[in-house]
Write an enzyme that holds these catalytic residues in place. Structure first.
Site, PDB file in Angstrom:
ATOM      1  N   LYS A 122       0.762  -1.146  -0.050  1.00  0.00           N
ATOM      2  CA  LYS A 122       0.013  -0.020  -0.093  1.00  0.00           C
ATOM      3  C   LYS A 122       0.954   1.050   0.034  1.00  0.00           C
ATOM      4  CE  LYS A 122      -4.047  -2.273   2.412  1.00  0.00           C
ATOM      5  NZ  LYS A 122      -4.595  -2.422   3.626  1.00  0.00           N
TER       6      LYS A 122
ATOM      7  N   GLN B  32      -4.926  -0.802   9.977  1.00  0.00           N
ATOM      8  CA  GLN B  32      -4.778  -2.180   9.426  1.00  0.00           C
ATOM      9  C   GLN B  32      -5.413  -3.128  10.165  1.00  0.00           C
ATOM     10  OE1 GLN B  32      -3.765  -2.704   6.325  1.00  0.00           O
ATOM     11  NE2 GLN B  32      -3.783  -4.958   6.464  1.00  0.00           N
TER      12      GLN B  32
ATOM     13  N   ASP C 189     -10.690   4.000   4.669  1.00  0.00           N
ATOM     14  CA  ASP C 189     -11.276   2.393   4.373  1.00  0.00           C
ATOM     15  C   ASP C 189     -12.801   2.534   4.167  1.00  0.00           C
ATOM     16  OD1 ASP C 189      -9.391   0.245   4.271  1.00  0.00           O
ATOM     17  OD2 ASP C 189      -8.805   0.687   6.167  1.00  0.00           O
TER      18      ASP C 189
HETATM   19  N1  GUN Z   1      -6.691  -6.183   6.096  1.00  0.00           N
HETATM   20  C1  GUN Z   1      -7.046  -6.711   4.973  1.00  0.00           C
HETATM   21  N2  GUN Z   1      -7.748  -5.948   4.281  1.00  0.00           N
HETATM   22  C2  GUN Z   1      -7.869  -4.718   4.700  1.00  0.00           C
HETATM   23  C3  GUN Z   1      -8.450  -3.461   4.189  1.00  0.00           C
HETATM   24  O1  GUN Z   1      -8.702  -3.423   2.882  1.00  0.00           O
HETATM   25  N3  GUN Z   1      -8.201  -2.639   5.162  1.00  0.00           N
HETATM   26  C4  GUN Z   1      -7.455  -2.631   6.389  1.00  0.00           C
HETATM   27  N4  GUN Z   1      -7.532  -1.750   7.099  1.00  0.00           N
HETATM   28  N5  GUN Z   1      -7.289  -3.731   6.985  1.00  0.00           N
HETATM   29  C5  GUN Z   1      -7.219  -4.728   5.883  1.00  0.00           C
END
Ligand code: GUN
Length: 295
Positions: free
Chosen positions: A54, A98, A121
Protein backbone atom coordinates in the site's frame (compact mmCIF):
# COMPACT_ATOMS: atom_id res chain seq x y z
CA UNK A 1 -15.24 -21.49 -24.08
CA UNK A 2 -12.88 -20.47 -21.26
CA UNK A 3 -13.83 -17.40 -19.22
CA UNK A 4 -12.32 -13.99 -19.89
CA UNK A 5 -9.73 -13.19 -17.21
CA UNK A 6 -10.31 -9.91 -15.37
CA UNK A 7 -6.84 -8.39 -15.19
CA UNK A 8 -6.75 -6.45 -11.92
CA UNK A 9 -3.06 -5.66 -12.27
CA UNK A 10 -3.47 -3.86 -15.59
CA UNK A 11 -6.54 -1.91 -14.44
CA UNK A 12 -4.89 -1.00 -11.11
CA UNK A 13 -1.96 0.37 -13.09
CA UNK A 14 -4.33 2.58 -15.10
CA UNK A 15 -6.06 3.79 -11.92
CA UNK A 16 -2.69 4.61 -10.32
CA UNK A 17 -1.74 6.69 -13.37
CA UNK A 18 -5.09 8.54 -13.21
CA UNK A 19 -4.59 9.21 -9.49
CA UNK A 20 -1.00 10.34 -10.11
CA UNK A 21 -2.25 12.89 -12.63
CA UNK A 22 -4.91 14.14 -10.17
CA UNK A 23 -2.35 14.36 -7.35
CA UNK A 24 0.01 16.39 -9.57
CA UNK A 25 -2.82 18.82 -10.50
CA UNK A 26 -3.90 19.12 -6.89
CA UNK A 27 -0.36 19.81 -5.74
CA UNK A 28 0.22 22.48 -8.36
CA UNK A 29 -3.07 24.27 -7.59
CA UNK A 30 -2.96 24.03 -3.76
CA UNK A 31 0.65 23.30 -2.83
CA UNK A 32 -0.66 20.33 -0.82
CA UNK A 33 0.48 16.72 -1.20
CA UNK A 34 -2.25 14.26 -0.17
CA UNK A 35 -1.04 12.20 2.78
CA UNK A 36 -2.01 8.78 4.11
CA UNK A 37 -1.22 7.57 7.64
CA UNK A 38 -1.15 3.81 8.05
CA UNK A 39 -1.46 2.51 11.61
CA UNK A 40 -0.22 -1.02 12.28
CA UNK A 41 -0.55 -2.55 15.72
CA UNK A 42 1.62 -5.61 16.33
CA UNK A 43 3.64 -7.69 13.91
CA UNK A 44 1.20 -9.76 11.83
CA UNK A 45 3.42 -10.88 8.90
CA UNK A 46 0.66 -10.78 6.26
CA UNK A 47 -0.32 -7.25 7.36
CA UNK A 48 3.28 -6.13 7.01
CA UNK A 49 3.35 -7.40 3.41
CA UNK A 50 0.03 -5.67 2.57
CA UNK A 51 1.13 -2.42 4.19
CA UNK A 52 4.41 -2.34 2.31
CA UNK A 53 2.46 -2.75 -0.96
CA UNK A 54 0.00 0.00 0.00
CA UNK A 55 2.73 2.47 0.95
CA UNK A 56 4.85 1.69 -2.11
CA UNK A 57 1.88 2.29 -4.44
CA UNK A 58 1.03 5.54 -2.64
CA UNK A 59 4.52 6.81 -3.23
CA UNK A 60 4.45 5.74 -6.90
CA UNK A 61 1.29 7.84 -7.32
CA UNK A 62 2.91 10.89 -5.69
CA UNK A 63 1.01 10.61 -2.39
CA UNK A 64 2.81 10.89 0.94
CA UNK A 65 2.55 7.77 3.11
CA UNK A 66 3.64 7.45 6.73
CA UNK A 67 3.64 4.35 8.90
CA UNK A 68 2.79 4.45 12.60
CA UNK A 69 3.82 1.10 14.05
CA UNK A 70 2.56 0.44 17.58
CA UNK A 71 3.66 -2.54 19.69
CA UNK A 72 1.48 -5.66 19.94
CA UNK A 73 0.82 -4.89 23.62
CA UNK A 74 -0.41 -1.33 22.92
CA UNK A 75 -3.53 -0.57 24.95
CA UNK A 76 -6.87 0.46 23.48
CA UNK A 77 -6.56 4.03 24.81
CA UNK A 78 -3.03 4.40 23.38
CA UNK A 79 -4.19 3.37 19.90
CA UNK A 80 -7.22 5.67 20.13
CA UNK A 81 -4.92 8.53 21.20
CA UNK A 82 -2.71 7.92 18.15
CA UNK A 83 -5.74 7.95 15.83
CA UNK A 84 -7.01 11.21 17.39
CA UNK A 85 -3.58 12.78 16.98
CA UNK A 86 -3.73 11.87 13.26
CA UNK A 87 -7.27 13.28 13.01
CA UNK A 88 -5.90 16.71 13.90
CA UNK A 89 -2.72 16.50 11.81
CA UNK A 90 -3.25 18.82 8.79
CA UNK A 91 -0.71 16.88 6.70
CA UNK A 92 -2.73 13.66 7.06
CA UNK A 93 -5.80 13.35 4.82
CA UNK A 94 -6.44 9.62 5.07
CA UNK A 95 -6.07 7.24 8.01
CA UNK A 96 -6.00 3.47 7.68
CA UNK A 97 -5.93 1.19 10.72
CA UNK A 98 -4.74 -2.17 9.43
CA UNK A 99 -6.96 -5.14 10.29
CA UNK A 100 -6.54 -7.45 12.17
CA UNK A 101 -5.40 -5.88 15.44
CA UNK A 102 -4.06 -8.01 18.32
CA UNK A 103 -6.69 -9.78 20.41
CA UNK A 104 -7.66 -7.63 23.36
CA UNK A 105 -8.18 -4.57 21.16
CA UNK A 106 -11.66 -3.71 19.92
CA UNK A 107 -11.23 -2.95 16.19
CA UNK A 108 -14.76 -1.54 15.78
CA UNK A 109 -14.30 0.88 18.65
CA UNK A 110 -10.91 1.96 17.32
CA UNK A 111 -12.43 2.69 13.92
CA UNK A 112 -14.92 5.01 15.63
CA UNK A 113 -11.97 7.10 16.85
CA UNK A 114 -11.08 7.96 13.21
CA UNK A 115 -12.64 11.15 11.83
CA UNK A 116 -15.18 10.01 9.18
CA UNK A 117 -13.75 12.51 6.65
CA UNK A 118 -10.32 10.80 6.93
CA UNK A 119 -11.70 7.23 6.97
CA UNK A 120 -10.32 6.16 3.57
CA UNK A 121 -11.15 2.51 4.34
CA UNK A 122 -14.84 3.43 4.63
CA UNK A 123 -15.21 1.32 7.79
CA UNK A 124 -16.47 4.06 10.17
CA UNK A 125 -20.20 3.61 10.99
CA UNK A 126 -20.93 7.01 9.41
CA UNK A 127 -19.47 5.88 6.09
CA UNK A 128 -20.93 2.35 6.35
CA UNK A 129 -24.35 3.89 7.08
CA UNK A 130 -24.09 6.31 4.16
CA UNK A 131 -23.32 3.40 1.84
CA UNK A 132 -26.36 1.48 3.12
CA UNK A 133 -28.50 4.58 2.56
CA UNK A 134 -27.30 4.65 -1.06
CA UNK A 135 -25.39 7.96 -0.70
CA UNK A 136 -21.80 6.79 -0.19
CA UNK A 137 -18.80 8.97 0.60
CA UNK A 138 -15.92 6.59 1.32
CA UNK A 139 -16.63 3.10 0.00
CA UNK A 140 -14.39 0.28 1.32
CA UNK A 141 -11.53 -0.27 -1.11
CA UNK A 142 -12.14 -3.93 -2.04
CA UNK A 143 -15.83 -3.56 -3.02
CA UNK A 144 -15.05 -0.28 -4.83
CA UNK A 145 -12.23 -1.98 -6.74
CA UNK A 146 -14.52 -4.87 -7.71
CA UNK A 147 -17.11 -2.44 -9.03
CA UNK A 148 -14.41 -0.70 -11.10
CA UNK A 149 -13.36 -4.09 -12.53
CA UNK A 150 -16.96 -4.96 -13.47
CA UNK A 151 -17.40 -1.57 -15.14
CA UNK A 152 -14.07 -1.78 -16.99
CA UNK A 153 -15.11 -5.09 -18.58
CA UNK A 154 -18.68 -3.91 -19.30
CA UNK A 155 -20.18 -6.58 -17.05
CA UNK A 156 -23.78 -5.61 -16.37
CA UNK A 157 -24.91 -5.25 -12.77
CA UNK A 158 -28.23 -3.37 -12.91
CA UNK A 159 -31.15 -5.77 -12.93
CA UNK A 160 -28.84 -8.80 -12.55
CA UNK A 161 -28.73 -11.23 -9.67
CA UNK A 162 -25.57 -10.71 -7.58
CA UNK A 163 -24.71 -13.28 -4.94
CA UNK A 164 -22.13 -12.34 -2.30
CA UNK A 165 -20.65 -15.19 -0.28
CA UNK A 166 -19.31 -13.82 3.04
CA UNK A 167 -20.67 -11.14 5.36
CA UNK A 168 -17.55 -9.45 6.78
CA UNK A 169 -17.73 -5.71 7.46
CA UNK A 170 -14.65 -5.24 5.24
CA UNK A 171 -15.90 -6.95 2.07
CA UNK A 172 -19.16 -8.93 2.10
CA UNK A 173 -21.54 -6.43 3.67
CA UNK A 174 -20.29 -3.29 1.86
CA UNK A 175 -20.08 -5.27 -1.41
CA UNK A 176 -23.74 -6.22 -1.09
CA UNK A 177 -24.71 -2.61 -0.30
CA UNK A 178 -22.71 -1.29 -3.27
CA UNK A 179 -24.22 -3.80 -5.70
CA UNK A 180 -27.68 -2.91 -4.39
CA UNK A 181 -26.90 0.79 -4.90
CA UNK A 182 -26.13 -0.15 -8.51
CA UNK A 183 -29.51 -1.80 -8.93
CA UNK A 184 -28.53 -5.46 -8.67
CA UNK A 185 -30.84 -7.92 -6.95
CA UNK A 186 -28.60 -9.04 -4.11
CA UNK A 187 -28.39 -12.25 -2.08
CA UNK A 188 -25.90 -12.61 0.79
CA UNK A 189 -24.75 -16.12 1.74
CA UNK A 190 -22.68 -17.01 4.80
CA UNK A 191 -21.51 -19.87 6.98
CA UNK A 192 -25.06 -20.74 8.08
CA UNK A 193 -26.52 -20.79 4.55
CA UNK A 194 -27.72 -24.33 3.74
CA UNK A 195 -27.04 -25.72 0.24
CA UNK A 196 -24.74 -22.89 -0.87
CA UNK A 197 -24.71 -24.08 -4.49
CA UNK A 198 -28.48 -23.63 -4.83
CA UNK A 199 -27.91 -19.88 -4.28
CA UNK A 200 -24.61 -19.36 -6.09
CA UNK A 201 -25.89 -21.15 -9.21
CA UNK A 202 -28.44 -18.34 -9.60
CA UNK A 203 -25.76 -15.63 -9.69
CA UNK A 204 -25.02 -13.53 -12.77
CA UNK A 205 -22.32 -11.90 -10.63
CA UNK A 206 -20.79 -14.08 -7.90
CA UNK A 207 -18.47 -12.45 -5.34
CA UNK A 208 -16.72 -14.84 -2.97
CA UNK A 209 -15.03 -13.46 0.15
CA UNK A 210 -14.73 -16.20 2.73
CA UNK A 211 -11.09 -17.29 3.03
CA UNK A 212 -11.53 -21.01 2.24
CA UNK A 213 -9.55 -22.44 -0.66
CA UNK A 214 -11.61 -24.49 -3.09
CA UNK A 215 -14.96 -23.38 -1.60
CA UNK A 216 -16.43 -22.66 -5.04
CA UNK A 217 -16.21 -25.29 -7.76
CA UNK A 218 -17.85 -25.52 -11.20
CA UNK A 219 -21.01 -27.00 -9.66
CA UNK A 220 -21.55 -23.64 -7.86
CA UNK A 221 -21.45 -21.49 -10.99
CA UNK A 222 -24.06 -20.59 -13.61
CA UNK A 223 -22.60 -20.84 -17.14
CA UNK A 224 -21.46 -17.39 -18.29
CA UNK A 225 -21.46 -15.79 -14.82
CA UNK A 226 -18.86 -13.26 -13.63
CA UNK A 227 -16.92 -14.85 -10.77
CA UNK A 228 -15.00 -12.49 -8.47
CA UNK A 229 -12.62 -14.17 -6.06
CA UNK A 230 -11.64 -12.06 -3.04
CA UNK A 231 -9.96 -14.91 -1.12
CA UNK A 232 -6.20 -14.88 -0.57
CA UNK A 233 -5.12 -18.18 0.97
CA UNK A 234 -1.57 -19.48 1.29
CA UNK A 235 -1.39 -23.26 0.81
CA UNK A 236 1.09 -25.31 2.89
CA UNK A 237 3.52 -25.38 -0.10
CA UNK A 238 3.44 -21.55 -0.19
CA UNK A 239 1.22 -21.11 -3.29
CA UNK A 240 -1.38 -18.31 -3.12
CA UNK A 241 -4.93 -19.31 -4.11
CA UNK A 242 -8.38 -17.79 -3.80
CA UNK A 243 -11.66 -19.31 -2.62
CA UNK A 244 -12.56 -20.42 -6.17
CA UNK A 245 -11.15 -23.48 -7.93
CA UNK A 246 -9.84 -21.30 -10.76
CA UNK A 247 -8.87 -23.99 -13.27
CA UNK A 248 -12.21 -25.82 -13.05
CA UNK A 249 -14.45 -22.74 -12.82
CA UNK A 250 -12.84 -20.90 -15.75
CA UNK A 251 -14.44 -23.46 -18.10
CA UNK A 252 -17.94 -22.55 -16.84
CA UNK A 253 -17.77 -18.83 -16.01
CA UNK A 254 -17.98 -15.97 -18.52
CA UNK A 255 -15.46 -13.86 -16.61
CA UNK A 256 -13.19 -14.71 -13.68
CA UNK A 257 -10.58 -12.95 -11.53
CA UNK A 258 -7.23 -14.66 -10.95
CA UNK A 259 -5.52 -14.90 -7.56
CA UNK A 260 -3.09 -13.22 -7.37
CA UNK A 261 -3.55 -10.39 -9.88
CA UNK A 262 -7.31 -9.87 -9.71
CA UNK A 263 -9.01 -8.12 -6.80
CA UNK A 264 -5.85 -7.52 -4.67
CA UNK A 265 -4.23 -4.83 -6.85
CA UNK A 266 -7.62 -3.09 -7.24
CA UNK A 267 -7.97 -2.80 -3.45
CA UNK A 268 -4.68 -0.91 -3.27
CA UNK A 269 -5.60 1.26 -6.29
CA UNK A 270 -8.86 2.32 -4.63
CA UNK A 271 -6.98 3.29 -1.47
CA UNK A 272 -5.00 5.75 -3.60
CA UNK A 273 -8.26 7.02 -5.10
CA UNK A 274 -9.94 7.45 -1.70
CA UNK A 275 -6.89 9.23 -0.22
CA UNK A 276 -6.82 11.65 -3.13
CA UNK A 277 -10.56 12.31 -2.66
CA UNK A 278 -10.08 12.84 1.10
CA UNK A 279 -7.44 15.50 0.44
CA UNK A 280 -9.75 17.25 -2.02
CA UNK A 281 -12.77 17.18 0.33
CA UNK A 282 -10.79 18.30 3.39
CA UNK A 283 -9.13 21.12 1.47
CA UNK A 284 -12.39 22.28 -0.12
CA UNK A 285 -14.24 21.93 3.20
CA UNK A 286 -17.01 19.78 1.71
CA UNK A 287 -17.68 16.39 0.18
CA UNK A 288 -20.01 15.42 -2.61
CA UNK A 289 -22.97 13.23 -1.72
CA UNK A 290 -21.50 10.32 -3.60
CA UNK A 291 -18.10 8.73 -4.26
CA UNK A 292 -19.00 5.77 -6.37
CA UNK A 293 -18.47 5.49 -10.10
CA UNK A 294 -21.76 5.43 -11.91
CA UNK A 295 -23.91 6.32 -8.86
N1 GUN B 1 -6.80 -6.06 6.16
C1 GUN B 1 -7.12 -6.75 5.05
N2 GUN B 1 -7.75 -5.94 4.14
C2 GUN B 1 -7.82 -4.72 4.71
C3 GUN B 1 -8.33 -3.48 4.27
O1 GUN B 1 -8.88 -3.31 3.18
N3 GUN B 1 -8.19 -2.45 5.15
C4 GUN B 1 -7.60 -2.60 6.37
N4 GUN B 1 -7.53 -1.51 7.16
N5 GUN B 1 -7.11 -3.73 6.81
C5 GUN B 1 -7.22 -4.80 5.97
Amino acid sequence: MAAQILDGRALADRVRQEVAARVADFRSSTGITPGLAVVLVGDDPASQVYIRAKMRECERAGLRAELHHLPADARQDAVEAKLRELNSDPDVHGILLQWPVPSGLDYGQLIEAIAPIKDVDGFHPVNAGRLLEGRPRFVPCTPLGILRLLEAYDIPVAGRHAVVVGRSPIVGRPMAALLLAHDATVTICHSKTPDLASFTRQADVLVVAVGRPGLIGPQHVKPGAAVIDVGINRLPGGRLVGDVDFEAVRDVAGWITPVPGGVGPMTVAMLLHNTCEAARWITQGSSPSTNSPGM
